[in-house]
Design a protein around this motif. Structure first.
Motif, PDB file in Angstrom:
ATOM      1  N   GLY A  37     101.616 105.177  30.230  1.00 31.63           N
ATOM      2  CA  GLY A  37     101.939 104.051  29.367  1.00 31.63           C
ATOM      3  C   GLY A  37     100.679 103.487  28.725  1.00 31.63           C
ATOM      4  N   ALA A  38     100.847 102.652  27.712  1.00 25.97           N
ATOM      5  CA  ALA A  38      99.704 102.114  26.970  1.00 25.97           C
ATOM      6  C   ALA A  38      98.734 101.372  27.879  1.00 25.97           C
ATOM      7  CB  ALA A  38     100.200 101.190  25.857  1.00 25.97           C
ATOM      8  N   LEU A  39      99.263 100.517  28.761  1.00 22.99           N
ATOM      9  CA  LEU A  39      98.380  99.728  29.611  1.00 22.99           C
ATOM     10  C   LEU A  39      97.735 100.577  30.690  1.00 22.99           C
ATOM     11  CD1 LEU A  39     100.463  96.454  29.901  1.00 22.99           C
ATOM     12  CD2 LEU A  39      98.397  96.838  28.551  1.00 22.99           C
ATOM     13  N   SER A  40      98.476 101.536  31.222  1.00 26.02           N
ATOM     14  CA  SER A  40      97.884 102.426  32.215  1.00 26.02           C
ATOM     15  C   SER A  40      96.707 103.191  31.611  1.00 26.02           C
ATOM     16  CB  SER A  40      98.930 103.404  32.751  1.00 26.02           C
ATOM     17  OG  SER A  40      98.391 104.217  33.771  1.00 26.02           O
ATOM     18  N   LYS A  41      96.866 103.647  30.382  1.00 26.94           N
ATOM     19  CA  LYS A  41      95.762 104.344  29.707  1.00 26.94           C
ATOM     20  C   LYS A  41      94.571 103.405  29.501  1.00 26.94           C
ATOM     21  CE  LYS A  41      98.720 107.621  27.239  1.00 26.94           C
ATOM     22  NZ  LYS A  41      99.243 108.056  25.912  1.00 26.94           N
ATOM     23  N   ALA A  42      94.873 102.157  29.167  1.00 29.08           N
ATOM     24  CA  ALA A  42      93.796 101.187  28.970  1.00 29.08           C
ATOM     25  C   ALA A  42      93.073 100.900  30.278  1.00 29.08           C
ATOM     26  CB  ALA A  42      94.353  99.898  28.373  1.00 29.08           C
ATOM     27  N   TRP A  43      93.827 100.753  31.370  1.00 30.61           N
ATOM     28  CA  TRP A  43      93.185 100.466  32.659  1.00 30.61           C
ATOM     29  C   TRP A  43      92.411 101.694  33.154  1.00 30.61           C
ATOM     30  CZ3 TRP A  43      93.850  96.404  30.675  1.00 30.61           C
ATOM     31  CH2 TRP A  43      94.954  95.582  30.681  1.00 30.61           C
ATOM     32  N   ASP A  44      92.925 102.896  32.862  1.00 27.57           N
ATOM     33  CA  ASP A  44      92.166 104.106  33.201  1.00 27.57           C
ATOM     34  C   ASP A  44      90.812 104.105  32.486  1.00 27.57           C
ATOM     35  OD1 ASP A  44      94.197 105.042  34.809  1.00 27.57           O
ATOM     36  OD2 ASP A  44      94.966 106.492  33.343  1.00 27.57           O
ATOM     37  N   ALA A  84      89.250 101.465  31.388  1.00 26.13           N
ATOM     38  CA  ALA A  84      88.441 100.377  31.947  1.00 26.13           C
ATOM     39  C   ALA A  84      87.794 100.807  33.263  1.00 26.13           C
ATOM     40  CB  ALA A  84      89.301  99.136  32.144  1.00 26.13           C
ATOM     41  N   ILE A  85      88.545 101.550  34.078  1.00 24.80           N
ATOM     42  CA  ILE A  85      87.986 102.055  35.334  1.00 24.80           C
ATOM     43  C   ILE A  85      86.835 103.023  35.049  1.00 24.80           C
ATOM     44  CG2 ILE A  85      88.480 103.517  37.342  1.00 24.80           C
ATOM     45  CD1 ILE A  85      91.308 102.282  37.374  1.00 24.80           C
ATOM     46  N   ALA A  86      87.039 103.897  34.065  1.00 17.06           N
ATOM     47  CA  ALA A  86      85.974 104.843  33.693  1.00 17.06           C
ATOM     48  C   ALA A  86      84.723 104.109  33.223  1.00 17.06           C
ATOM     49  CB  ALA A  86      86.480 105.795  32.613  1.00 17.06           C
ATOM     50  N   GLU A  87      84.913 103.052  32.427  1.00 15.54           N
ATOM     51  CA  GLU A  87      83.776 102.259  31.951  1.00 15.54           C
ATOM     52  C   GLU A  87      83.105 101.531  33.112  1.00 15.54           C
ATOM     53  OE1 GLU A  87      81.077 100.533  29.197  1.00 15.54           O
ATOM     54  OE2 GLU A  87      82.341 102.324  29.168  1.00 15.54           O
ATOM     55  N   ARG A 106      80.969 103.914  34.936  1.00 19.24           N
ATOM     56  CA  ARG A 106      79.758 104.231  34.169  1.00 19.24           C
ATOM     57  C   ARG A 106      78.709 103.137  34.335  1.00 19.24           C
ATOM     58  NH1 ARG A 106      77.154 103.189  29.635  1.00 19.24           N
ATOM     59  NH2 ARG A 106      78.603 101.552  28.992  1.00 19.24           N
ATOM     60  N   THR A 107      79.167 101.883  34.337  1.00 19.70           N
ATOM     61  CA  THR A 107      78.229 100.758  34.426  1.00 19.70           C
ATOM     62  C   THR A 107      77.906 100.368  35.868  1.00 19.70           C
ATOM     63  OG1 THR A 107      80.096  99.217  34.213  1.00 19.70           O
ATOM     64  CG2 THR A 107      78.912  99.820  32.193  1.00 19.70           C
ATOM     65  N   HIS A 108      78.662 100.918  36.828  1.00 17.82           N
ATOM     66  CA  HIS A 108      78.425 100.645  38.248  1.00 17.82           C
ATOM     67  C   HIS A 108      78.402 101.988  38.997  1.00 17.82           C
ATOM     68  CE1 HIS A 108      80.072  96.889  36.651  1.00 17.82           C
ATOM     69  NE2 HIS A 108      79.572  96.249  37.694  1.00 17.82           N
ATOM     70  N   PRO A 109      77.410 102.823  38.743  1.00 18.60           N
ATOM     71  CA  PRO A 109      77.404 104.189  39.286  1.00 18.60           C
ATOM     72  C   PRO A 109      77.381 104.256  40.808  1.00 18.60           C
ATOM     73  CG  PRO A 109      75.270 103.638  38.331  1.00 18.60           C
ATOM     74  CD  PRO A 109      76.207 102.551  37.930  1.00 18.60           C
ATOM     75  N   ASP A 110      76.935 103.186  41.467  1.00 14.49           N
ATOM     76  CA  ASP A 110      76.844 103.200  42.929  1.00 14.49           C
ATOM     77  C   ASP A 110      78.081 102.608  43.607  1.00 14.49           C
ATOM     78  OD1 ASP A 110      74.275 104.280  42.756  1.00 14.49           O
ATOM     79  OD2 ASP A 110      73.351 102.287  42.632  1.00 14.49           O
ATOM     80  N   VAL A 111      79.088 102.245  42.806  1.00 14.78           N
ATOM     81  CA  VAL A 111      80.295 101.609  43.356  1.00 14.78           C
ATOM     82  C   VAL A 111      81.445 102.597  43.390  1.00 14.78           C
ATOM     83  CG1 VAL A 111      81.999  99.773  43.029  1.00 14.78           C
ATOM     84  CG2 VAL A 111      79.571  99.317  42.580  1.00 14.78           C
ATOM     85  N   LYS A 112      82.147 102.633  44.509  1.00 20.73           N
ATOM     86  CA  LYS A 112      83.343 103.459  44.653  1.00 20.73           C
ATOM     87  C   LYS A 112      84.570 102.642  44.241  1.00 20.73           C
ATOM     88  CE  LYS A 112      86.093 105.981  48.105  1.00 20.73           C
ATOM     89  NZ  LYS A 112      86.199 106.333  49.551  1.00 20.73           N
ATOM     90  N   VAL A 113      85.406 103.195  43.381  1.00 19.95           N
ATOM     91  CA  VAL A 113      86.641 102.522  42.974  1.00 19.95           C
ATOM     92  C   VAL A 113      87.802 103.137  43.737  1.00 19.95           C
ATOM     93  CG1 VAL A 113      88.211 101.993  41.082  1.00 19.95           C
ATOM     94  CG2 VAL A 113      85.739 102.009  40.676  1.00 19.95           C
ATOM     95  N   VAL A 114      88.507 102.304  44.489  1.00 19.23           N
ATOM     96  CA  VAL A 114      89.698 102.735  45.227  1.00 19.23           C
ATOM     97  C   VAL A 114      90.907 102.135  44.517  1.00 19.23           C
ATOM     98  CG1 VAL A 114      90.924 102.730  47.428  1.00 19.23           C
ATOM     99  CG2 VAL A 114      88.411 102.824  47.385  1.00 19.23           C
ATOM    100  N   PHE A 115      91.581 102.963  43.746  1.00 14.85           N
ATOM    101  CA  PHE A 115      92.722 102.501  42.947  1.00 14.85           C
ATOM    102  C   PHE A 115      94.038 102.907  43.605  1.00 14.85           C
ATOM    103  CE2 PHE A 115      95.836 104.065  39.709  1.00 14.85           C
ATOM    104  CZ  PHE A 115      96.397 102.828  39.431  1.00 14.85           C
ATOM    105  N   GLU A 116      94.990 101.969  43.650  1.00  9.25           N
ATOM    106  CA  GLU A 116      96.335 102.251  44.146  1.00  9.25           C
ATOM    107  C   GLU A 116      97.346 101.776  43.108  1.00  9.25           C
ATOM    108  OE1 GLU A 116      97.284 101.291  48.269  1.00  9.25           O
ATOM    109  OE2 GLU A 116      95.150 100.858  48.606  1.00  9.25           O
TER     110      GLU A 116
END
Length: 437
Positions: free
Chosen positions: A53-60, A62-65, A68-78
């Protein structure tokens, strides 16, 4: 009904009055940014947007960005379902399982309730620091701000919306052409179109009784007979609401009339929202009245017929508001990371992507969107917002009221008497209103 200008001025005046009455102190137990006991190396994020969906693509994006800006941080998405979060948020956020940032439904019964219970962080200082309040209009921010009673329109920000939403009409242009049906421009021509499709053996209206669409229809019919004063009395408790008055009485009577004429199918009583959209996509129903949140997936799913959107022609007002928003739980462990993620979702890049993918960004100009169909949708939203025509949603005033609206509309679809349905809707509302200080 009041003119658009009168409705806009009155709505803003009433919201200003509600904000003035709110206490300036934050709700108890709500921490500020960076108070969680996290390691600063993990961001736990939940949302319930449909994949692709449009928002899911946008949040994906945002997570990628963020990565990129927080290379040492692990993102745990559910990815959760709307129902999972709606039903269990209070319990989860009051435990050590709370995520750092979460998409959550706006309104008194949801964000307002959790804010009142001290489960959400007061984001007001962050709003000023990042200038989010300059990107989000006052009208769109109403459902992000709450007072000490958990009622929207207050001074404290507990959520950050990124997009807008409203209910509009979807038409199967090919079926209209095939059956020589004119596009409606008012209620009379809308009902004429319904009758002509029914005479051709086609049930005209998509619907779903076991989900929000049926209740949205009922409230939309009430709005067609309401004015701004009635809406603010109902949503903001500015005055007493008579559930047996002309607005709600018209709604249940018209709904029953359309059921009796076969414009809705009574067997739709057990369907979910996704079943409703399938009726439209499969060309079984030529008209669907629903939220713009279906727009992006319809753009992808519909490949074999022409379709268009327009405001519901029977009412100047419609259901709508700023969209669901990001919240930071009080027990979040890495609040500063959550703050950074929210800021990315408000960036020009992500806001433009929301628009290009078929949703309504709050911080992007329509002219910046190259997708012509999306730009038309965004302009329609801004027109409704500027005219004071976004009248929120029927289940917002009372905690747990969503289930009441679903049950009441199912009762009506199953042959319940309109008077009994109105009593069913009035009960929880009037009980809560009597407890307000």
């Amino acid at each position: 009904m009041n003119s658009p200008r009168t409705r806009t001025v009155r709505r803003r005046n009433l919201l200003l009055a509600a904000s003035t009455l709110a206490l300036l102190a934050p709700l108890t137990a709500c921490g500020g940014s960076g108070t969680g006991a996290g390691d600063g190396k993990t961001l736990r994020l939940w949302h319930y947007e449909q994949e692709d969906g449009a928002l899911s693509k946008a949040w994906d994006a945002a997570i990628a960005e963020f990565k990129r800006t927080h290379p040492d941080v692990k993102v745990v998405f559910e990815r959760k379902t709307f129902e999972q979060i709606q039903q269990n948020a209070g319990m989860i956020l009051n435990s050590d399982k709370a995520p750092d940032v979460m998409e959550y439904n706006k309104g008194n019964a949801t964000t307002g309730l959790l804010a009142k219970q001290g489960l959400l962080t007061d984001l007001t200082p962050l709003v000023k620091e990042h200038g989010w309040d300059r990107k989000i209009s006052e009208d769109a921010s109403v459902t992000a701000r709450y007072n000490e009673d958990g009622e929207m329109g207050g001074e404290q920000w507990y959520g950050i919306p990124n997009y807008g939403e409203f209910v509009l009409t979807y038409y199967n242009d090919d079926l209209f052409k095939k059956h020589d049906v004119d596009k409606p421009t008012d209620l009379a021509s809308f009902e004429a179109a319904l009758a002509k499709f029914k005479a051709a053996g086609i049930t005209p209206l998509a619907n779903a009784g076991n989900d929000h669409p049926a209740g949205h229809w009922l409230y939309l019919l009430a709005l067609s007979k309401a004015n701004a004063t009635w809406v603010d009395d109902y949503q903001l408790y500015q005055g007493k609401v008579d559930f047996h008055g002309p607005e709600m009485t018209y709604a249940v009577d018209k709904y029953q009339e359309w059921l009796d004429k076969g414009y809705f199918e009574k067997k739709d009583v057990g369907l979910k929202g996704s079943d409703m959209t399938e009726q439209f996509v499969s060309q079984k129903r030529p008209i669907m009245v629903g939220g713009n949140w279906w727009f992006g997936s319809l753009t992808t799913d519909i490949t074999d017929f022409a379709w268009s959107t327009a405001p519901y022609p029977g009412s100047d007002d419609t259901l709508g508001s700023g969209g669901n928003h990001w919240v930071i739980p009080t027990k979040a462990k890495n609040k500063e990371l959550a703050e950074d993620f929210i800021d990315i979702t408000m960036s020009d890049k992500i806001q433009k992507l929301i628009g290009e993918e078929g949703n309504i960004p709050l911080a992007a100009k329509p002219d910046d969107i190259t997708n012509a169909k999306s730009r038309q949708l965004i302009n329609a939203f801004h027109q409704s917002q500027d005219n004071g025509g976004l009248s929120f949603y029927p289940d917002w005033p009372v905690a747990g009221y969503y289930d009441t609206w679903v049950a009441a509309t199912q009762n009506l679809m199953n042959g319940g008497k309109p008077e009994a349905v109105l009593d069913e809707l009035a009960g929880p509302y009037e009980k809560y209103r009597a407890t307000r200080s």
